[in-house]
Design a protein around this motif. Structure first.
Motif, PDB file in Angstrom:
ATOM      1  N   ARG A  30     -27.813  72.387 102.061  1.00 57.62           N
ATOM      2  CA  ARG A  30     -27.620  71.208 103.137  1.00 57.62           C
ATOM      3  C   ARG A  30     -29.041  70.697 103.291  1.00 57.62           C
ATOM      4  N   TYR A  88     -26.121  78.049 102.297  1.00 59.17           N
ATOM      5  CA  TYR A  88     -25.408  76.900 102.546  1.00 59.17           C
ATOM      6  C   TYR A  88     -26.348  75.809 103.234  1.00 59.17           C
ATOM      7  N   SER A 143     -18.333  71.123 103.200  1.00 60.13           N
ATOM      8  CA  SER A 143     -18.665  72.643 103.780  1.00 60.13           C
ATOM      9  C   SER A 143     -17.404  73.506 103.546  1.00 60.13           C
TER      10      SER A 143
END
Length: 114
Positions: free
Chosen positions: A70, A66, A30
């Motif tokens: 994910r 993001y 991350s």
């Protein structure tokens, strides 16, 4: 201007440790994600099954990208299996940030010679 994102995870009873461990496990990926500025993993002192990520991104769309990344990799589904409800995501603009006297004292900045 950066976007601060609060992502709250409400774990099934007794699963707070599992949720926190998974967040910490994927932390390095991350932090390496494009436009990620900072990440804090926090836990409710009164409810250990309530874990959150306090993150800062260059722009809101960077976090949503993001999250899509994910989700495509299966992590969102893994988290959701441990939760009592879907992720709670809130987006904030920062109006002010500063350090209090305790932070300044702890860092040694501003100390007078004795």
């Amino acid at each position: 201007m950066s976007t601060t994102v609060l992502t709250e995870l409400f774990a099934r009873p007794g699963r707070g440790d599992d949720v926190a461990a998974l967040l910490l496990e994927i932390l390095h990926e991350s932090l390496a994600h494009q436009d990620c500025e900072t990440i804090r993993i926090i836990r409710d002192q009164d409810d250990p099954d309530h874990v959150a990520g306090l993150t800062q991104w260059t722009e809101r769309q960077d976090y949503t990208g993001y999250l899509g990344w994910r989700t495509a990799r299966g992590f969102t589904g893994t988290f959701e299996a441990m939760l009592t409800r879907p992720l709670v995501i809130s987006y904030y603009d920062e109006l002010f940030a500063g350090q209090g006297i305790a932070a300044v004292r702890e860092s040694g900045a501003g100390r007078r010679p004795q």
